[in-house]
Each structure stands twice: as structure tokens, then as C-alpha cells.
Design a protein around this motif. Structure first.
Motif, short mmCIF file in Angstrom:
data_model
loop_
_atom_site.label_atom_id
_atom_site.label_comp_id
_atom_site.label_asym_id
_atom_site.label_seq_id
_atom_site.Cartn_x
_atom_site.Cartn_y
_atom_site.Cartn_z
N MET A 28 -45.14 -65.32 52.88
CA MET A 28 -45.36 -66.07 51.64
C MET A 28 -44.19 -65.90 50.68
O MET A 28 -43.79 -66.86 50.01
N LEU A 29 -43.62 -64.72 50.64
CA LEU A 29 -42.46 -64.49 49.77
C LEU A 29 -41.28 -65.36 50.21
O LEU A 29 -40.64 -66.00 49.38
N VAL A 30 -41.02 -65.40 51.52
CA VAL A 30 -39.93 -66.25 52.02
C VAL A 30 -40.22 -67.71 51.67
O VAL A 30 -39.34 -68.44 51.20
N TYR A 31 -41.47 -68.14 51.86
CA TYR A 31 -41.85 -69.52 51.56
C TYR A 31 -41.62 -69.86 50.08
O TYR A 31 -41.01 -70.87 49.76
N LEU A 64 -33.23 -55.85 53.17
CA LEU A 64 -32.66 -54.92 54.15
C LEU A 64 -32.49 -55.58 55.52
O LEU A 64 -31.50 -55.37 56.21
N HIS A 65 -33.46 -56.40 55.90
CA HIS A 65 -33.44 -57.05 57.22
C HIS A 65 -32.69 -58.37 57.24
O HIS A 65 -32.60 -59.02 58.26
N GLY A 66 -32.17 -58.78 56.09
CA GLY A 66 -31.28 -59.94 56.05
C GLY A 66 -31.93 -61.30 55.90
O GLY A 66 -31.29 -62.31 56.12
N PHE A 67 -33.20 -61.35 55.50
CA PHE A 67 -33.88 -62.64 55.32
C PHE A 67 -33.64 -63.23 53.94
O PHE A 67 -33.66 -64.44 53.77
N ILE A 68 -33.47 -62.35 52.95
CA ILE A 68 -33.20 -62.81 51.59
C ILE A 68 -32.04 -61.98 51.01
O ILE A 68 -31.72 -60.90 51.52
N GLY A 88 -33.02 -66.36 56.73
CA GLY A 88 -34.25 -66.78 56.06
C GLY A 88 -34.46 -68.27 56.17
O GLY A 88 -35.58 -68.75 56.37
N GLU A 89 -33.39 -69.04 56.04
CA GLU A 89 -33.47 -70.50 56.19
C GLU A 89 -33.93 -70.89 57.60
O GLU A 89 -34.70 -71.83 57.77
#
Length: 123
Positions: A28-31, A64-68, A88-89
Motif C-alpha cells: 500500500m505504501l508503494v501504491y 533499504l531494499h531499493g523500492f523507494i 519500485g516502478e
């Protein structure tokens, strides 16, 4: 420091997904970050049930994991914004597909929740 009790398995893509994106609010945060909600307070308003401490921890893990990416502004009142990275995209179409699947199967999924005692007061 916390140590996992079960060994981490990374022998397939599904295990990578589970290990890196397991968290109540991460998808949800990524969204919502993709929808231009960049400040922690904006994300908190959009996900009011999320405990701020848990949400902050999951945001840290996503960074940390590179999504944002976390952008910090050195202003009188500190300001933080998040934005999606290329990784993340690339995750976004999967999240949108999951969201669409949930909407298309809402009736069946609601019936399944009604049978589960954990969701007694939810549905």
C-alpha cells in the motif's frame, strides 16, 4: 538486534518477493507513493489504521531494499519525501493487478472472510 528464527530461502523469485515485501503496509505504501503521496503525514492520513512506528519501519525497509528513495530537506522544520525508484516502478503493475483481482473477486473474498473467525467484526 532481531534475528529471524526460520532460515531465509532465496531459491526462487517468490521467496525474494516474500522476504523483501512482506509487511502489512508495504504494498500500500508503494501504491500511494506512486499516486504522489510523498510525505509521511500524507501516507498516514491515507492509511489511518497503520501504526506510525510500524509504517516508518516499513518505509525504512523499502528504502533499504531499493523500492523507494527518501529525500530529506534541511529546512528549519525537517521535511522528508519519498519517491519510487526504478525497482519500485517495476513493482507497480503487479500491485495494480493484485488490486484489480481483489475488486473482481470482492464478493467471493467477502464470503471467505465471513467464514473466518479472525474477521468476525470486520465484514
Amino acid at each position: 538486534m532481531y534475528q529471524k528464527k526460520t532460515p531465509v530461502q532465496l531459491d526462487c523469485g517468490l521467496h525474494f518477493f516474500k522476504e523483501l515485501l512482506n509487511g502489512k503496509w508495504k504494498l500500500m505504501l508503494v501504491y500511494y507513493i506512486s499516486k504522489n503521496l510523498k510525505r509521511p503525514s500524507e501516507l498516514q492520513r491515507k492509511i489511518p489504521n497503520a501504526d506510525r512506528r510500524v509504517m516508518d519501519k516499513q518505509l525504512q525497509e523499502l528504502v533499504l531494499h531499493g523500492f523507494i528513495h527518501k529525500k530529506t530537506f534541511n529546512t528549519k522544520v525537517p521535511k522528508v519525501e519519498y519517491e519510487l525508484t526504478e525497482l519500485g516502478e517495476k513493482l507497480l503493475p503487479l500491485i495494480l493487478t493484485i488490486e484489480q483481482w481483489g475488486e473482481e473477486n470482492r464478493f467471493v473474498l467477502t464470503k471467505a472472510l465471513e467464514k473466518d473467525p479472525k474477521f468476525e467484526n470486520v465484514v
